[in-house]
Design an enzyme around this catalytic site. Sequence first.
Site, PDB file in Angstrom:
ATOM      1  N   GLU A   1      -1.373  77.506 -17.988  1.00  0.00           N
ATOM      2  CA  GLU A   1      -2.518  78.100 -18.661  1.00  0.00           C
ATOM      3  C   GLU A   1      -2.677  79.597 -18.414  1.00  0.00           C
ATOM      4  OE1 GLU A   1      -4.407  76.568 -20.874  1.00  0.00           O
ATOM      5  OE2 GLU A   1      -3.133  74.806 -20.626  1.00  0.00           O
TER       6      GLU A   1
ATOM      7  N   SER B   1     -44.086  26.528 -26.179  1.00  0.00           N
ATOM      8  CA  SER B   1     -44.548  25.712 -25.047  1.00  0.00           C
ATOM      9  C   SER B   1     -44.299  26.348 -23.683  1.00  0.00           C
ATOM     10  CB  SER B   1     -43.879  24.342 -25.102  1.00  0.00           C
ATOM     11  OG  SER B   1     -44.268  23.661 -26.276  1.00  0.00           O
TER      12      SER B   1
END
Length: 783
Positions: free
Chosen positions: A202, A480
């Site tokens: 780089e 229920s």
Amino acid sequence: MSCRFTAEWQREVLVNNNKQKSKKNNKNNNTNKNKKRSGLWWKLLLIPVFIGIAVMVYLDVIIRSTFDENKWAVPSTVYARPLEIYEGAALTVRDLKTELGLLGYKFVSTPTKPGQANIRGNQVRIYTPGFQFSDDLEPPRNILLTLQDGLVSSLNTDDGAGLLRLEPVVIGGIYPAHNEDRLLVQLSEVPESLQGMLVAVEDDSFYEHFGISVRGIARALVANIKQGGISQGASTLTQQLIKNYYLTSEQTLSRKAQEALMAILLELHSSKSDILEGYINEIYLGQDGPRAIHGFGLASQYYFKTPLADLPLDKQALLVALVRGASYYNPWRNPERALKRRDLVLDIAVREGRLDSALAAEAKAKPLGMGERTASSTKRFPAYLDLVRRQLQRDYKVEDLSENGLSIFTHFDPLVQNSAESSLTKAIAKHKRNGLSTKLDGAVVITRPNTGAVIAVVGGANARYAGFNRAIDAKRQVGSLIKPAVYLTALEQPKKYNLASVISDDEYNLSLPNGDIWSPKNYDKKDHGEVLLYKSLANSYNQSTARLGNELGLDKVVKTINRLGVDQRIPELPAITLGAVDMTPLTVAQMYQTLSADGFYTPLLAISAVVEPSGNVLKSYPLAVDKRFDAGSVYMLRHAMQAVTHEGSGRALEWLLPDFEVAGKTGTTNDLRDSWFAGFSGDMMAVVWMGRDDNKSTGLTGSSGALRVWADILRQRSELPIQNLPPQNITVGWVDRDTGQGSQGSCLNSIPMPFINGDEPEIELRCNQGVKRVIEWFRDLVE
């Protein structure tokens, strides 16, 4: 004459003087104008200078204030519970392998490094890396354990520890708005070979330039002229860091100028080592779903499940290759392209004198070595992570959670979660194969009765989908499931009601204030006459429950529901006695949590502790307990809920979980829209819901749908049946199973029943069972 001459001469002199004055004035004016013009130009020239200086000062302040400290927003990491290992601990080889797999262990023939394991038959050898918990440091260890019959039968460690904890599984993170994730590393942790390759590829003059590279610019200029366009960049590592950290990728001269200026300023304030370390932590190296992988530290874990310091050369080169385009060179999607780029990185490093050619050749000979791509950590357990995030937001700001690198420890159990997901998914798939709607979905919440710890949450049939979380957000009629609250309200009046009280299940009609008549019906469309109170709950009779609830008083029933932990407004309408109220599975879990904990309310908690990066415990979440019901009343209710699983609507559990005592309640809403089951054993409370998002019929009752999933989860993961030990204020009497009259245990039709001390019925039925049986034996013999 002379006078006239004199006057004319004087006038002429005056005119000349005026002319001279005028000329002089003009000259002065011109001089002043020139001076003004000159001053203006200088001012105009100074403005950009001042602006330039101001810009430099501004950029300098930015760099000094942001790069030196708090460079990155580090997301919080959310951890599961640690797996505890000791002799006698319940653990199978299969579960241990699953846990090690989630932790990213590599299975090798002989573990020599942390993070490696070997499984041979029922013997497992593990080299743990150690972990800093909120309360203690777990050191790295070499472990050898033997697993037999679902238990740890022997445990040997290199330091003699008899109890140890594996590091906890990472179940996700809480990221900044831009979803950047990174694992910060210091330069000393980065292999020098990786540093060398990175610089070689780089920015080969990184250690010589002052932020920008004149040589690089010239080289790029020549190359671009030859190519007739922009084919080569001249950005140094410092410039790339500036661009990634502060700027955008916009290709403009002003942006490039700013980048260059800031790069110079950064070099003035920072060492080359700091800049390289910053680059290594900042660079984008991949995408994991919505999570952006930044930095070599996290990339090493993401691609290879290996710490960066332990990464071999060939894999280091691959990570360096990704700098030029993490998507373009993605080794899973484009392996050939990634391989070529990796080899090019190695060649460049050799050419630039930063890597030995023999080592490079050896690395190039290796394949990419990419393992299977695992599920994104953000997709692993999204429903549970959602719950963690919501509970954290009560105590922390969003930015504190997403930027300060906190460690968040939870009660999450990945093994229980896997079972819950699998059970729900299999059941839904089976129902779809049998012709039920493809839109059938579901949710599961599982907790520990004694602590309120939430250990698993499933938000839908697709457990990896981080969308609508049905466990937390789906408000559905509970049917229920509400009935235990009605019966608990009655049992809190022991002088009036007990489990053997006789109540009517005949047709029930209630006149409403608007003149309408409310007439609830039983599920089987039958009237059952007079029934014992416990049997009414066990069989989930609607008519007797509605009558009982409205006789007790709707305000009292609603108050009981709230005391059980339901923190929402519930309208005092007759139909609430049958569950005509919307709740989420998580809310139902809170309600049943109180029943599973003997009437002690414990807020449901996903989080156990929040720890700062320094190791300081920021906040603990200890157990909070509030006694809300008499132990005797809850004991009697739990007795009736056990009857649900033996002789009532949940009796399928008799064969689904044989010889394993549990308590629970089924729930089914009108037109079979919702299928529920909620219940508990001695070590686990679980709520399962199945239904459709469009609220249409599923074709399932609570028993045929959710109960099956619930039973499958407990069959796999619950180890302790319910321990319904009677409190001191409970005595057990015998009653006739049909009439509820006090009886003797020797009577054929008698059953034991718990009562509050002093409220048990007088014995009305006495049986000489021994004589009767002898007579019956002779009668049978004669006949």
